[in-house]
Enzyme design. Structure first.
Site, PDB file in Angstrom:
ATOM      1  N   GLY A 119       0.811  -1.218   0.000  1.00  0.00           N
ATOM      2  CA  GLY A 119       0.000   0.000   0.000  1.00  0.00           C
ATOM      3  C   GLY A 119       0.835   1.254   0.000  1.00  0.00           C
ATOM      4  CB  ALA A 120       4.229   1.750  -0.826  1.00  0.00           C
TER       5      ALA A 120
ATOM      6  CB  SER B  85      -5.670   2.561  12.756  1.00  0.00           C
ATOM      7  OG  SER B  85      -6.430   3.713  13.119  1.00  0.00           O
TER       8      SER B  85
ATOM      9  CE1 TYR C 133      -8.344   1.686   7.760  1.00  0.00           C
ATOM     10  CE2 TYR C 133      -8.791   2.695   9.887  1.00  0.00           C
ATOM     11  CZ  TYR C 133      -7.934   2.454   8.831  1.00  0.00           C
ATOM     12  OH  TYR C 133      -6.667   2.975   8.852  1.00  0.00           O
TER      13      TYR C 133
ATOM     14  CB  ILE D 132      -1.510  10.260   9.732  1.00  0.00           C
ATOM     15  CG1 ILE D 132      -1.152   9.472  11.008  1.00  0.00           C
ATOM     16  CG2 ILE D 132      -0.243  10.645   8.968  1.00  0.00           C
ATOM     17  CD1 ILE D 132      -0.293  10.211  12.004  1.00  0.00           C
TER      18      ILE D 132
END
Length: 253
Positions: free
Chosen positions: A13-14, A138, A151, A184
């Site tokens: 996921g970059a 998270s 999520y 973030i």
């Protein structure tokens, strides 16, 4: 000299956000980085260029695509020694309004997808007697969040996965740790803003009000934490959760 000179690494996921920042930071520390994203598009190409790495496109929800991606990456870089398990999908809605397909997409990528990647890399890590796995969860996976049950559930499960693997794999020289970022500044916040019906800038300000540091975090700050955990000097952090969140959540969980 960098913390990771010559180390083959894969960041999932970059193409953007924390994943892209992590790929760039690992490269700055000397790693040879494979940059994963779901699509082989201009965003992936830009992230690969920024990290000086190689592209590794694959949808983590597709088992055959993951297998082919890992084979291609290790053919070019050699056996992967550092995995940053970061890829994520997120959708938001009230629980009873949630699309079941969207729920399972989040679990298929965030949790099951990374189980596939880890399973594919573990035999090689065990054979060499070393490896680092950094799982990006998270703080929503710790405290939960309204309208983000799928999520948050997947991120909570990643914490359990990381802690369990840390216990199992430490005797093999494979160290597993978890990063649980707070709010973030990444494109993912656009999902929050749409759910709240607010402009993105206003969403930033709303979140910042609840953070002792007075601001939301940056992807580069999280990437620095990831780079530390990916290096040899972090071996004492097996199964631990690091919380880059500006002081919003202060706990040892």
């Amino acid at each position: 000299m960098g913390l990771l000179d010559g180390v083959p690494a894969l960041v999932t996921g970059a193409a953007q956000g924390i994943g892209r920042a992590a790929a760039v930071r690992l490269a700055q520390e000397g790693a040879r980085v494979a940059v994963n994203a779901r699509l082989d598009d201009e965003r992936l190409a830009a992230a690969v260029a920024a990290a000086g790495g190689i592209p590794a496109p694959a949808d983590l929800a597709d088992a055959s695509a993951v297998h082919a991606m890992l084979e291609a990456v290790e053919a070019r870089l050699g056996p992967i020694e550092v995995l940053v398990a970061n890829a994520a999908r997120m959708s938001m809605s009230p629980y009873l309004d949630a699309d079941p397909e969207a729920w399972w997409q989040q679990l298929d990528v965030n949790l099951t997808g990374h189980m596939r990647v880890i399973a594919g890399l573990l035999p090689g890590m065990r054979h060499r007697g070393r490896g680092r796995i950094v799982i990006v969860s998270s703080y929503w996976g710790l405290i939960g969040w309204p309208n983000a049950t799928g999520y948050a559930s997947s991120k909570s499960a990643l914490i359990a996965l990381g802690r369990s693997l840390a216990r199992e794999l430490a005797p093999d020289g494979i160290h597993v740790s978890i990063v649980a970022p707070g709010v973030i500044d990444t494109p993912q916040l656009e999902v929050d803003a749409r759910d709240a019906g607010k402009p993105l800038a206003e969403m930033h300000a709303i979140y910042a009000e609840g953070i002792p540091a007075g601001r939301i975090g940056t992807a580069e700050e999280v990437a620095a934490t990831i780079a530390f955990l990916a290096a040899d000097r972090s071996g004492a952090y097996d199964g631990q959760i690091l919380h880059p969140n500006g002081g919003e959540l202060r706990c040892s969980a």
